[in-house]
Design a protein around this motif. Structure first.
Motif, mmCIF file in Angstrom:
data_model
loop_
_atom_site.group_PDB
_atom_site.id
_atom_site.type_symbol
_atom_site.label_atom_id
_atom_site.label_comp_id
_atom_site.label_asym_id
_atom_site.label_seq_id
_atom_site.Cartn_x
_atom_site.Cartn_y
_atom_site.Cartn_z
ATOM 1 N N SER A 11 33.921 -24.552 33.434
ATOM 2 C CA SER A 11 34.763 -25.035 32.338
ATOM 3 C C SER A 11 34.520 -24.245 31.059
ATOM 4 N N ILE A 12 33.281 -23.914 30.794
ATOM 5 C CA ILE A 12 32.968 -23.116 29.610
ATOM 6 C C ILE A 12 33.576 -21.719 29.748
ATOM 7 N N ALA A 13 33.452 -21.127 30.930
ATOM 8 C CA ALA A 13 34.022 -19.796 31.162
ATOM 9 C C ALA A 13 35.541 -19.822 31.018
ATOM 10 N N ALA A 14 36.189 -20.858 31.530
ATOM 11 C CA ALA A 14 37.645 -20.965 31.422
ATOM 12 C C ALA A 14 38.073 -21.081 29.965
ATOM 13 N N LYS A 15 37.334 -21.846 29.177
ATOM 14 C CA LYS A 15 37.664 -21.979 27.750
ATOM 15 C C LYS A 15 37.507 -20.650 27.029
ATOM 16 N N VAL A 76 42.870 -27.260 29.635
ATOM 17 C CA VAL A 76 41.488 -27.025 30.065
ATOM 18 C C VAL A 76 40.524 -27.813 29.193
ATOM 19 N N ILE A 77 40.742 -27.789 27.887
ATOM 20 C CA ILE A 77 39.852 -28.525 26.981
ATOM 21 C C ILE A 77 39.938 -30.016 27.246
ATOM 22 N N VAL A 78 41.151 -30.552 27.351
ATOM 23 C CA VAL A 78 41.314 -31.989 27.605
ATOM 24 C C VAL A 78 40.748 -32.361 28.973
ATOM 25 N N GLY A 79 41.062 -31.555 29.967
ATOM 26 C CA GLY A 79 40.606 -31.856 31.326
ATOM 27 C C GLY A 79 39.113 -31.808 31.488
ATOM 28 N N LEU A 127 41.277 -14.374 35.715
ATOM 29 C CA LEU A 127 39.894 -14.874 35.738
ATOM 30 C C LEU A 127 39.841 -16.366 35.408
ATOM 31 N N MET A 128 40.667 -16.776 34.467
ATOM 32 C CA MET A 128 40.735 -18.190 34.111
ATOM 33 C C MET A 128 41.242 -19.012 35.289
ATOM 34 N N LEU A 129 42.201 -18.486 36.005
ATOM 35 C CA LEU A 129 42.707 -19.160 37.204
ATOM 36 C C LEU A 129 41.585 -19.322 38.228
ATOM 37 N N GLY A 130 40.804 -18.272 38.401
ATOM 38 C CA GLY A 130 39.665 -18.360 39.312
ATOM 39 C C GLY A 130 38.670 -19.428 38.893
#
Length: 138
Positions: A11-15, A76-79, A127-130
């Motif tokens: 989650s941190i990486a996606a943000k 992503v942040i909310v989830g 990368l975010m999708l991954g």
């Protein structure tokens, strides 16, 4: 490493990837327009993804990609803050995949409409999708 720790790292990486993508989209070099100068060669102009100029010249992909990236970052942040359910995670993956597809669509016009900033935005979205897929599987 336990599943909760993997989920938090994902989650941190996606943000972070989402923020990087938005910063790249805000740079004035990602959206490409090529104007004819009458001599057979074109004049290349670049704009921010959030500029309405490319949209006005029928290059819709940059603005739509930018808006989808903002929506994706909010999701992503909310989830991940609320540890959202499966529906939100699935919606996040769908929006992310759509953003990736829209981000590569300028290639339909030709390779000259896609530059390094565009490729970097697409890379961040992939990368975010991954990361979101990995977080969904945790």
């Amino acid at each position: 490493m336990n599943r909760t720790k993997n989920f938090k790292i994902g989650s941190i990486a996606a943000k972070v990837l989402g923020v990087i993508a938005i910063v790249l989209e805000a740079l004035p070099g990602g959206a490409v327009l090529i104007f004819s100068d009458g001599s057979g060669s074109g004049i290349i102009s670049t704009y921010s993804y959030f500029s309405l100029t490319p949209f006005g010249y029928a290059n819709f992909a940059p603005l739509i990609t930018g808006l989808l990236t903002i929506a994706l970052l909010v999701m992503v942040i909310v989830g991940f803050v609320r540890a959202g359910g499966k529906k939100l995670r699935t919606a996040t993956i769908v929006v992310n995949a759509l953003a990736v597809l829209v981000s590569i669509s300028p290639l339909i016009y030709g390779v000259h409409y896609y530059n390094t900033i565009s490729a970097a935005v697409t890379t961040m979205l992939v990368l975010m999708l991954g990361m979101t897929v990995l977080a969904k599987n945790e």
